[in-house]
Scaffold this motif. Structure first.
Motif, PDB file in Angstrom:
ATOM      1  N   ASP A 108      14.570 -10.802  17.590  1.00 27.09           N
ATOM      2  CA  ASP A 108      13.772 -10.512  16.765  1.00 27.09           C
ATOM      3  C   ASP A 108      14.102 -10.883  15.124  1.00 27.09           C
ATOM      4  O   ASP A 108      13.092 -11.114  14.560  1.00 27.09           O
ATOM      5  N   VAL A 109      15.292 -10.453  15.021  1.00 29.58           N
ATOM      6  CA  VAL A 109      15.681 -10.652  13.510  1.00 29.58           C
ATOM      7  C   VAL A 109      17.338 -11.284  13.643  1.00 29.58           C
ATOM      8  O   VAL A 109      17.908 -10.604  14.243  1.00 29.58           O
ATOM      9  N   LEU A 129      20.323 -20.802  15.394  1.00 32.84           N
ATOM     10  CA  LEU A 129      20.030 -19.501  15.301  1.00 32.84           C
ATOM     11  C   LEU A 129      18.418 -19.436  15.340  1.00 32.84           C
ATOM     12  O   LEU A 129      17.789 -18.147  15.870  1.00 32.84           O
ATOM     13  N   ALA A 130      17.546 -20.477  14.978  1.00 28.13           N
ATOM     14  CA  ALA A 130      16.020 -20.412  15.180  1.00 28.13           C
ATOM     15  C   ALA A 130      16.090 -20.391  16.739  1.00 28.13           C
ATOM     16  O   ALA A 130      15.188 -19.480  17.165  1.00 28.13           O
ATOM     17  N   ALA A 131      16.654 -21.208  17.388  1.00 24.95           N
ATOM     18  CA  ALA A 131      16.428 -21.045  19.120  1.00 24.95           C
ATOM     19  C   ALA A 131      16.495 -19.885  19.508  1.00 24.95           C
ATOM     20  O   ALA A 131      15.944 -19.418  20.771  1.00 24.95           O
ATOM     21  N   ALA A 132      17.573 -19.065  19.062  1.00 25.13           N
ATOM     22  CA  ALA A 132      17.903 -17.757  19.527  1.00 25.13           C
ATOM     23  C   ALA A 132      16.999 -16.617  18.956  1.00 25.13           C
ATOM     24  O   ALA A 132      17.160 -15.470  19.395  1.00 25.13           O
ATOM     25  N   GLY A 136       8.078 -16.451  15.585  1.00 30.44           N
ATOM     26  CA  GLY A 136       7.405 -15.575  14.595  1.00 30.44           C
ATOM     27  C   GLY A 136       8.470 -14.623  14.421  1.00 30.44           C
ATOM     28  O   GLY A 136       8.286 -13.651  13.467  1.00 30.44           O
ATOM     29  N   GLY A 137       9.513 -14.487  14.861  1.00 37.88           N
ATOM     30  CA  GLY A 137      10.841 -13.750  14.369  1.00 37.88           C
ATOM     31  C   GLY A 137      11.423 -14.044  13.084  1.00 37.88           C
ATOM     32  O   GLY A 137      10.844 -15.055  12.520  1.00 37.88           O
ATOM     33  N   ARG A 138      12.266 -13.026  12.691  1.00 37.78           N
ATOM     34  CA  ARG A 138      12.631 -13.206  11.027  1.00 37.78           C
ATOM     35  C   ARG A 138      14.075 -13.470  10.962  1.00 37.78           C
ATOM     36  O   ARG A 138      14.960 -13.137  11.597  1.00 37.78           O
ATOM     37  N   VAL A 272      17.108 -14.325   1.078  1.00 34.70           N
ATOM     38  CA  VAL A 272      16.213 -15.187   1.600  1.00 34.70           C
ATOM     39  C   VAL A 272      15.590 -14.785   2.673  1.00 34.70           C
ATOM     40  O   VAL A 272      16.248 -14.165   3.713  1.00 34.70           O
ATOM     41  N   SER A 273      14.285 -14.853   2.984  1.00 39.08           N
ATOM     42  CA  SER A 273      13.642 -14.467   4.298  1.00 39.08           C
ATOM     43  C   SER A 273      12.789 -15.869   4.886  1.00 39.08           C
ATOM     44  O   SER A 273      12.339 -16.533   3.907  1.00 39.08           O
ATOM     45  N   ALA A 274      12.521 -15.603   6.053  1.00 41.74           N
ATOM     46  CA  ALA A 274      12.009 -16.803   6.831  1.00 41.74           C
ATOM     47  C   ALA A 274      11.566 -16.441   8.022  1.00 41.74           C
ATOM     48  O   ALA A 274      11.858 -15.378   8.575  1.00 41.74           O
ATOM     49  N   ARG A 275      10.626 -17.325   8.594  1.00 43.14           N
ATOM     50  CA  ARG A 275       9.818 -16.878   9.934  1.00 43.14           C
ATOM     51  C   ARG A 275      10.375 -18.123  10.991  1.00 43.14           C
ATOM     52  O   ARG A 275      10.509 -19.236  10.646  1.00 43.14           O
ATOM     53  N   ARG A 276      10.557 -17.644  12.144  1.00 43.27           N
ATOM     54  CA  ARG A 276      10.944 -18.586  13.154  1.00 43.27           C
ATOM     55  C   ARG A 276       9.470 -19.505  13.440  1.00 43.27           C
ATOM     56  O   ARG A 276       8.554 -18.835  13.828  1.00 43.27           O
ATOM     57  N   SER A 277       9.638 -20.886  13.400  1.00 46.30           N
ATOM     58  CA  SER A 277       8.515 -21.426  13.448  1.00 46.30           C
ATOM     59  C   SER A 277       7.831 -21.321  15.141  1.00 46.30           C
ATOM     60  O   SER A 277       8.704 -21.383  15.885  1.00 46.30           O
ATOM     61  N   PRO A 278       6.566 -21.368  15.171  1.00 40.79           N
ATOM     62  CA  PRO A 278       6.053 -21.306  16.569  1.00 40.79           C
ATOM     63  C   PRO A 278       6.488 -22.255  17.186  1.00 40.79           C
ATOM     64  O   PRO A 278       6.613 -23.325  16.866  1.00 40.79           O
TER      65      PRO A 278
END
Length: 278
Positions: A108-109, A129-132, A136-138, A272-278
């Motif tokens: 999730d994060v 890291l995004a793929a993992a 919508g995760g952070r 820095v904060s971001a969201r995993r793209s759908p």
């Protein structure tokens, strides 16, 4: 500096001064965890976790029902983390985010305190890291701003550089946007994260004061400052005489920042904060 350079002597030197490192970086964890907003049941990957200093509070924040994995490229760091937190049900992973296989959409994060600036291939690492991370995760990470914007590094660096040049030394300056500062410029860093699969990227500039070397004397702070970052690079191959002269100049530069408890310099870092793209 590549992430792999943390394996071996660099990690052992960090661990030898662990109490100093933890004391000076503790204030960074407060805004980092506030931005991450961890909650019960969440699954967290702590990247570049070192000896588990941020992994342990992340584990406690996601209880009951949550899981935390601490990941670091250095086996020495993971061994230290396992020993320090042997009583907690934390998963530990030795690996480089560039190449280590990670389960798909398992977290999730993704959390990191100064552990995401050293990737040999940043696009591949942030993509992995995004793929993992679930859609919508952070992502929430602390990263240093550019060296000139980070007094914690800039003040000691300038003092040592000036002293070396006064002594006639031939100095090749390290890249102000390299190594620890690779995410310091937000426009290219945002473009990198979005290309890797992250969206809604935001940057919070922080100037929290950090004690150089933790609470202690000016001499303690000077000794700590020459052991890390660009200041360490400037002095790495210098003579004993050059180092002694630089330490004297450094103490003089740090003295005005002594607050009675220690030398407190503005940190100059990003959350820095971001969201995993759908």
């Amino acid at each position: 500096m590549a992430q792999s350079e943390w394996v071996g002597e660099r990690s052992r030197r960090w661990l030898a001064g662990l109490s100093v490192r933890e004391a000076q970086l503790a204030p960074v964890s407060l805004p980092l965890f506030a931005a991450a907003g961890l909650g019960p049941g969440e699954r967290v990957l702590d990247v570049g976790c070192g000896p588990g200093t941020t992994t342990e509070p992340a584990f406690r924040a996601v209880q009951p029902g949550g899981r935390v994995t601490g990941m670091d490229v250095a086996p020495e760091m993971i061994d230290a983390a396992r020993d320090r937190f042997a009583g907690l049900d934390i998963d530990w992973l030795v690996g480089d985010a560039v190449s280590t296989p990670l389960p798909e959409a398992a977290y999730d994060v993704v959390l990191s305190r100064f552990g995401v600036m050293f990737f040999s291939d940043p696009l591949a690492a942030f993509g992995r890291l995004a793929a993992a991370t679930r859609p919508g995760g952070r992502l929430c990470a602390a990263a240093w701003r550019r060296r000139p914007e980070s007094p914690f590094f800039a003040v000691p660096y300038a003092a040592v550089l000036s002293d070396l040049r006064r002594g006639g030394a031939d100095v090749v300056e390290p890249d102000p946007d390299g190594s620890s500062f690779s995410l310091g410029a937000t426009d290219p860093a945002s473009a990198l994260l979005m290309a890797a699969g992250w969206s809604d990227v935001t940057w919070e500039a922080r100037d929290d004061r950090l004690y150089v070397g933790g609470p202690g004397s000016v001499a303690d702070a000077a000794a700590a400052a020459v052991e890390v970052g660009s200041t360490f690079t400037l002095l790495e191959d210098r003579t004993d005489e050059e180092r002694r002269s630089a330490l004297i100049a450094l103490e003089q530069a740090l003295e005005p920042w002594f607050d009675g408890r220690g030398v407190a310099l503005p940190g100059g870092f990003w959350v820095v904060s971001a969201r995993r793209s759908p």
